[in-house]
Design a protein around this motif. Structure first.
Motif, PDB file in Angstrom:
ATOM      1  N   THR A 159      33.386  51.239  52.062  1.00 58.19           N
ATOM      2  CA  THR A 159      32.940  52.335  51.205  1.00 58.19           C
ATOM      3  C   THR A 159      33.932  52.564  50.058  1.00 58.19           C
ATOM      4  N   PRO A 160      33.578  53.425  49.093  1.00 59.18           N
ATOM      5  CA  PRO A 160      34.563  53.773  48.053  1.00 59.18           C
ATOM      6  C   PRO A 160      35.864  54.313  48.620  1.00 59.18           C
ATOM      7  N   ASP A 161      35.808  54.988  49.760  1.00 57.70           N
ATOM      8  CA  ASP A 161      37.038  55.503  50.365  1.00 57.70           C
ATOM      9  C   ASP A 161      37.964  54.359  50.782  1.00 57.70           C
ATOM     10  N   PHE A 162      37.378  53.276  51.274  1.00 54.15           N
ATOM     11  CA  PHE A 162      38.188  52.107  51.633  1.00 54.15           C
ATOM     12  C   PHE A 162      38.917  51.582  50.399  1.00 54.15           C
ATOM     13  N   HIS A 192      43.262  51.185  49.143  1.00 50.16           N
ATOM     14  CA  HIS A 192      43.906  49.873  49.039  1.00 50.16           C
ATOM     15  C   HIS A 192      43.846  49.346  47.614  1.00 50.16           C
ATOM     16  N   THR A 193      44.990  48.938  47.098  1.00 46.89           N
ATOM     17  CA  THR A 193      44.994  48.233  45.822  1.00 46.89           C
ATOM     18  C   THR A 193      44.554  46.792  46.047  1.00 46.89           C
ATOM     19  N   LEU A 194      44.182  46.129  44.966  1.00 41.08           N
ATOM     20  CA  LEU A 194      43.816  44.725  45.090  1.00 41.08           C
ATOM     21  C   LEU A 194      45.023  43.885  45.490  1.00 41.08           C
ATOM     22  N   ALA A 195      46.199  44.270  45.027  1.00 37.71           N
ATOM     23  CA  ALA A 195      47.410  43.544  45.420  1.00 37.71           C
ATOM     24  C   ALA A 195      47.626  43.618  46.930  1.00 37.71           C
ATOM     25  N   GLU A 196      47.344  44.795  47.523  1.00 34.39           N
ATOM     26  CA  GLU A 196      47.472  44.930  48.976  1.00 34.39           C
ATOM     27  C   GLU A 196      46.436  44.068  49.693  1.00 34.39           C
ATOM     28  N   LEU A 197      45.206  44.128  49.208  1.00 38.12           N
ATOM     29  CA  LEU A 197      44.130  43.385  49.863  1.00 38.12           C
ATOM     30  C   LEU A 197      44.336  41.881  49.753  1.00 38.12           C
ATOM     31  N   TRP A 198      45.019  41.441  48.697  1.00 38.97           N
ATOM     32  CA  TRP A 198      45.262  40.011  48.535  1.00 38.97           C
ATOM     33  C   TRP A 198      46.057  39.434  49.710  1.00 38.97           C
ATOM     34  N   TYR A 239      36.420  47.775  38.360  1.00 32.45           N
ATOM     35  CA  TYR A 239      37.868  47.649  38.503  1.00 32.45           C
ATOM     36  C   TYR A 239      38.596  48.553  37.516  1.00 32.45           C
ATOM     37  N   ASP A 240      39.595  49.274  38.018  1.00 36.55           N
ATOM     38  CA  ASP A 240      40.476  50.105  37.205  1.00 36.55           C
ATOM     39  C   ASP A 240      41.846  49.434  37.206  1.00 36.55           C
ATOM     40  N   ALA A 241      42.215  48.854  36.080  1.00 40.77           N
ATOM     41  CA  ALA A 241      43.459  48.087  36.015  1.00 40.77           C
ATOM     42  C   ALA A 241      44.682  48.968  36.223  1.00 40.77           C
ATOM     43  N   ASP A 242      44.680  50.187  35.712  1.00 43.73           N
ATOM     44  CA  ASP A 242      45.839  51.067  35.855  1.00 43.73           C
ATOM     45  C   ASP A 242      46.116  51.381  37.323  1.00 43.73           C
ATOM     46  N   ALA A 243      45.043  51.597  38.086  1.00 41.69           N
ATOM     47  CA  ALA A 243      45.206  51.921  39.505  1.00 41.69           C
ATOM     48  C   ALA A 243      45.202  50.675  40.385  1.00 41.69           C
ATOM     49  N   ASP A 244      44.808  49.534  39.817  1.00 35.54           N
ATOM     50  CA  ASP A 244      44.636  48.283  40.571  1.00 35.54           C
ATOM     51  C   ASP A 244      43.689  48.499  41.749  1.00 35.54           C
ATOM     52  N   ARG A 245      42.601  49.234  41.482  1.00 36.51           N
ATOM     53  CA  ARG A 245      41.622  49.535  42.529  1.00 36.51           C
ATOM     54  C   ARG A 245      40.213  49.429  41.959  1.00 36.51           C
ATOM     55  N   TYR A 246      39.273  49.181  42.857  1.00 35.03           N
ATOM     56  CA  TYR A 246      37.870  49.331  42.501  1.00 35.03           C
ATOM     57  C   TYR A 246      37.472  50.795  42.652  1.00 35.03           C
ATOM     58  N   MET A 247      36.757  51.308  41.645  1.00 35.49           N
ATOM     59  CA  MET A 247      36.290  52.687  41.633  1.00 35.49           C
ATOM     60  C   MET A 247      34.764  52.696  41.582  1.00 35.49           C
ATOM     61  N   PRO A 248      34.116  53.696  42.200  1.00 35.03           N
ATOM     62  CA  PRO A 248      32.652  53.749  42.150  1.00 35.03           C
ATOM     63  C   PRO A 248      32.152  53.958  40.725  1.00 35.03           C
ATOM     64  N   ALA A 307      35.873  44.023  35.682  1.00 36.62           N
ATOM     65  CA  ALA A 307      35.364  43.391  36.897  1.00 36.62           C
ATOM     66  C   ALA A 307      34.464  44.368  37.634  1.00 36.62           C
ATOM     67  N   PHE A 308      33.377  43.842  38.190  1.00 41.09           N
ATOM     68  CA  PHE A 308      32.384  44.683  38.851  1.00 41.09           C
ATOM     69  C   PHE A 308      31.975  44.059  40.180  1.00 41.09           C
ATOM     70  N   LEU A 309      31.836  44.914  41.192  1.00 40.95           N
ATOM     71  CA  LEU A 309      31.246  44.544  42.469  1.00 40.95           C
ATOM     72  C   LEU A 309      29.891  45.225  42.567  1.00 40.95           C
ATOM     73  N   LEU A 310      28.822  44.431  42.650  1.00 43.69           N
ATOM     74  CA  LEU A 310      27.467  44.973  42.692  1.00 43.69           C
ATOM     75  C   LEU A 310      26.857  44.652  44.051  1.00 43.69           C
ATOM     76  N   PRO A 311      26.726  45.644  44.930  1.00 45.04           N
ATOM     77  CA  PRO A 311      26.262  45.378  46.295  1.00 45.04           C
ATOM     78  C   PRO A 311      24.749  45.190  46.350  1.00 45.04           C
ATOM     79  N   CYS A 312      24.324  44.171  47.065  1.00 46.85           N
ATOM     80  CA  CYS A 312      22.888  43.863  47.135  1.00 46.85           C
ATOM     81  C   CYS A 312      22.391  43.945  48.567  1.00 46.85           C
ATOM     82  N   LEU A 313      21.084  44.012  48.698  1.00 48.66           N
ATOM     83  CA  LEU A 313      20.446  43.946  50.007  1.00 48.66           C
ATOM     84  C   LEU A 313      20.719  42.593  50.652  1.00 48.66           C
TER      85      LEU A 313
END
Length: 766
Positions: free
Chosen positions: A87-90, A94-100, A119-128, A508-514
């Motif tokens: 979810t967005p809370d996840f 976590h930053t992308l650097a952490e998830l890497w 993707y928000d480069a300043d926060a290094d996170r994906y945001m809704p 960068a975008f994550l687009l969730p699909c069925l």
């Protein structure tokens, strides 16, 4: 060499399938913590009103079975129908650097994506982000590129026919043919090699042919792990007393014996059906030598029989009526020495003669093959020599005989059929112009290797991925991953998080699909999509589960959203097509007449088979099938006295392509780890190695040095001079430019390497 107990390495004495398979299914369902949801999904797998398994492309033997799925299919379903959610809370935690730093297994095991994210480069996170804003930003970025050829549009084989057709339509109206595709990495050698041989880039057999064949040859694939439902078919062939010949460097349990979970007698008595009557462990890269040796034997036996007054061994009537080019092949084989064939293949002349003799005795032969034949620098020629072998005795275009490329993803073949190709034809240009009123260039676009080169060189600035895990699937991650970090735009349409999503572009975008298991409701009601299996059967797939999130869109809807934002003057009625998938199928039929009467025929139980000319001995525009010459004897497997080994990458039993379900490889006796290199015992002795020693593997391809350190040596039954390790870990050893020049398929399965022991010989667990 002294014996040493290595953690996680043991002997596996059982058959493929059996209680181990059922236990693995139970663990997969339990591990995803949505037992009710997953078991409901499993009841609908490959059923007439259910969904097509998102795993392999093996065809369905019937559409009324109550248990028409396999262990890996169950894993694929539970992986998609999981109760876990990213979810967005996840992403906020976590930053992308952490998830890497997470493993590939842990990333996907976090669960289903629930919201569109940016993707928000300043926060290094994906945001809704809202769907409309995401589409608007993606469309603006694509329109801002100086030229459409500066964008790459990747497609995964899990994409439905309907989504793939809309995707290629959008991209062509945008103005490019850049379609890197998962086919480029697996069976492109088939798509390129077979049309030149038999007029069509697909297999010629149906499932019914397996009930009629009187010999079956299996080259370079591992059904027990990669397409387990095939084992039921092989079991029935074996039960009829038909000889099955396996040609594979590694001894794979699924090609040796199988206990069918669908047959209580075998399960209760713990008995197994033998599969391969004969098992030839060819050297890695030695398949071409074996094929040419078998054909050389056939020609010599034919000449001897004719000289003795017989009718010959070849099918001379078929050759005269249906083929051309035999004289050139005959000359090439005459120049090929038996000593070279034996040295290159790793098999004795007697073994090769026995294989030729068995082939010659059979009237109806099926030849199956997998990526063990295509993922070489001479993969296209491997495919064409297999076709040659079949043509010599008329084993294409008659019941019970033919060639059967065993595909991976369940619709990787269908995506190509509906237009996902970087090499458009004039017929496609004309059909799209007539249907939609726009033209697009006929120039060839980028395949997967070309796409990464263009991204590396700055010639491509945007990447849109319809599923998949491109950065991990491609070879040479030391080139691929840094190149992708410099993109202006990256868009990933996906169900779950993977490592490619952690390589952020400027946008960068994550687009969730069925997923395929889920209900897809559009303006006209509940929709079905269609898929094409590896034997050209097209059938419907309709999910029944509630979507994992109310924020998910279907793949066709996402494509339409991007298209409308990117193409403000579009000539396509995107909303109308997405509102009723029957309209998409009508358009597919209009552009590709091979889908004649699409909507009616796909509603019939079991669907329908597309026309495959070679199955009817219709060889296409060439008029005849062609024998094609492959100079030399293919790859050059390392000789016994050479420091070089030839390494192949393989899949473990707990993975599907780049998806890692777990860390066990049951049939090879590996549990809890993937850091292994399988080696021949004599090769280990020659290098002073014992099982469990930490080693370094260095590839010897091109100028750059590529090394993997800290893996462990494991003794395994494979030919001298051959080695194996897991994919995608071994991809680091494959340069981007090491590929088949005809098809562009990376040479994942023929990597010259040097293996050496590290200073610390201690046994390590992963």
């Amino acid at each position: 060499m002294s014996e040493r107990k290595v953690p996680g390495i043991d002997e596996y004495d059982g058959a493929a399938g059996g209680w181990g398979a059922l236990a693995a299914v139970a663990r997969a369902v339990k591990g995803q913590m949505a037992v009710g949801r997953e078991t409901a999904a499993l009841r609908r797998v490959n059923q007439p009103t259910g969904f097509d398994c998102p795993g392999c492309a093996w065809p369905d033997p019937q559409h009324t079975s109550s248990f028409e799925f396999c262990e890996n299919g169950a894993k694929a379903v539970s992986w998609e129908a999981t109760g876990k959610r990213a979810t967005p809370d996840f992403f906020a935690r976590h930053t992308l650097a952490e998830l890497w730093e997470w493993s590939d297994h842990a990333l996907e095991d976090e669960g289903r994506l629930t919201h569109p994210m940016a993707y928000d480069a300043d926060a290094d996170r994906y945001m809704p982000i809202g769907w409309d804003e995401a589409f608007a930003r993606i469309g603006a970025a694509l329109r801002a590129l100086p030229h459409p050829d500066m964008a790459e549009f990747y497609t995964s084989g899990r994409t439905s026919n309907e989504a793939a057709f809309l995707y290629q339509l959008m991209v062509r109206e945008y103005g490019t043919n850049n379609f890197p595709d998962c086919s480029n990495m697996c069976h492109e050698a088939t798509s390129v090699g077979l049309p030149a041989s038999i007029g069509v880039g697909k297999g010629t057999v149906t499932l019914d042919d397996f009930a009629l064949c009187d010999a079956l040859f299996s080259f370079g694939h591992n059904p027990g792990t990669n397409h387990p439902r095939m084992l039921s078919t092989l079991r029935e062939v074996s039960k009829r007393g038909v000889p099955i010949v396996a040609v594979n460097p590694l001894r794979e349990r699924g090609l040796e014996r199988f206990t069918s979970p669908q047959h209580p007698g075998e399960m209760l008595t713990n008995t197994a059906t033998p599969i391969a009557q004969t098992y030839y462990q060819v050297k890695i890269g030695g398949d071409l030598a074996l094929l040419k040796g078998m054909m050389k034997w056939l020609l010599e036996a034919d000449a001897a029989d004719l000289a003795a007054g017989g009718a010959g061994v070849l099918d001379h009537a078929f050759i005269a009526e249906h083929t051309e080019g035999l004289d050139a092949l005959r000359d090439d084989l005459a120049r090929t020495s038996w000593d070279d064939v034996v040295a290159q293949s790793g098999l004795s002349r007697d073994d090769i003669a026995a294989a030729g003799r068995l082939y010659a005795r059979a009237e109806r032969v099926i030849l199956c093959y997998g990526m063990g034949m295509t993922q070489h620098r001479r993969g296209t020629q491997n495919v064409q020599q297999m076709a040659n072998l079949l043509l010599l005795r008329g084993n294409i275009g008659k019941p019970g005989a033919g060639i059967a490329p065993i595909r991976g993803h369940s619709n990787v073949q269908g995506d190509r059929t509906v237009g996902i190709t970087e090499k458009p034809t004039q017929a496609l240009v004309d059909a799209i112009r007539q249907r939609y009123g726009f033209a697009f260039p006929l120039t060839h676009g980028h395949d997967a290797v070309d796409a990464v080169r263009a991204i590396r060189d700055g010639r491509s600035r945007a990447l849109v991925c319809m599923g998949g895990n491109l950065a991990v699937a491609m070879p040479d991650p030391d080139t691929t991953i840094p190149a992708m970090r410099n993109l202006d735009l990256a868009v990933h349409i996906a169900t779950k998080l993977n490592r490619s999503h952690l390589i952020p572009a400027r946008q960068a975008f994550l687009l969730p699909c069925l997923g395929r298991t889920e209900r897809d409701v559009q303006a006209s009601g509940l929709q079905s999509v269609t898929v094409e299996d590896s034997m050209s059967m097209v059938h419907a797939s309709q999910g029944g589960l509630p979507p994992a999130s109310e924020h998910l869109l279907s793949e066709p809807a996402i494509v339409a959203g991007i298209a409308k934002a990117t193409l403000p003057q579009t000539k396509v009625d995107w909303d109308g097509l997405v509102g009723d998938y029957d309209r998409i199928r009508d358009d597919i039929e209009a552009v590709f007449p091979i889908f004649r009467d699409f909507n009616r025929r796909v509603r019939e139980p079991g669907g329908f088979r597309l026309y495959i000319g070679a199955s009817e001995r219709d060889w296409g525009a060439a008029g005849k099938a062609r024998f094609l010459v492959a100079p030399g004897l293919g790859e050059d497997p390392a000789s016994e006295g050479d420091a070089l080994l030839t390494l192949t990458t393989v899949r473990s039993h707990d993975q599907y392509n780049t998806t890692i379900y777990g860390f066990d490889d049951r049939y090879r006796g590996v549990s809890g780890r993937r850091d292994v290199v399988f080696l021949n015992r004599d090769d280990m002795v020659a290098r002073g190695l014992q099982s469990g020693d930490r080693i370094e593997v260095e590839s010897r391809v091109g100028d750059a040095v590529r090394r993997l350190s800290g893996f462990i040596a494991v003794e395994y039954d494979l030919p001298r001079g051959s080695a194996a390790m897991y994919y995608p870990e071994g991809n680091r050893l494959v340069p981007l430019d090491s590929h088949d020049p005809h098809s562009g398929t990376p040479a994942y399965k023929s990597i010259p390497v040097v293996v050496s022991k590290l200073d610390d010989p201690a046994v390590h667990a992963s």
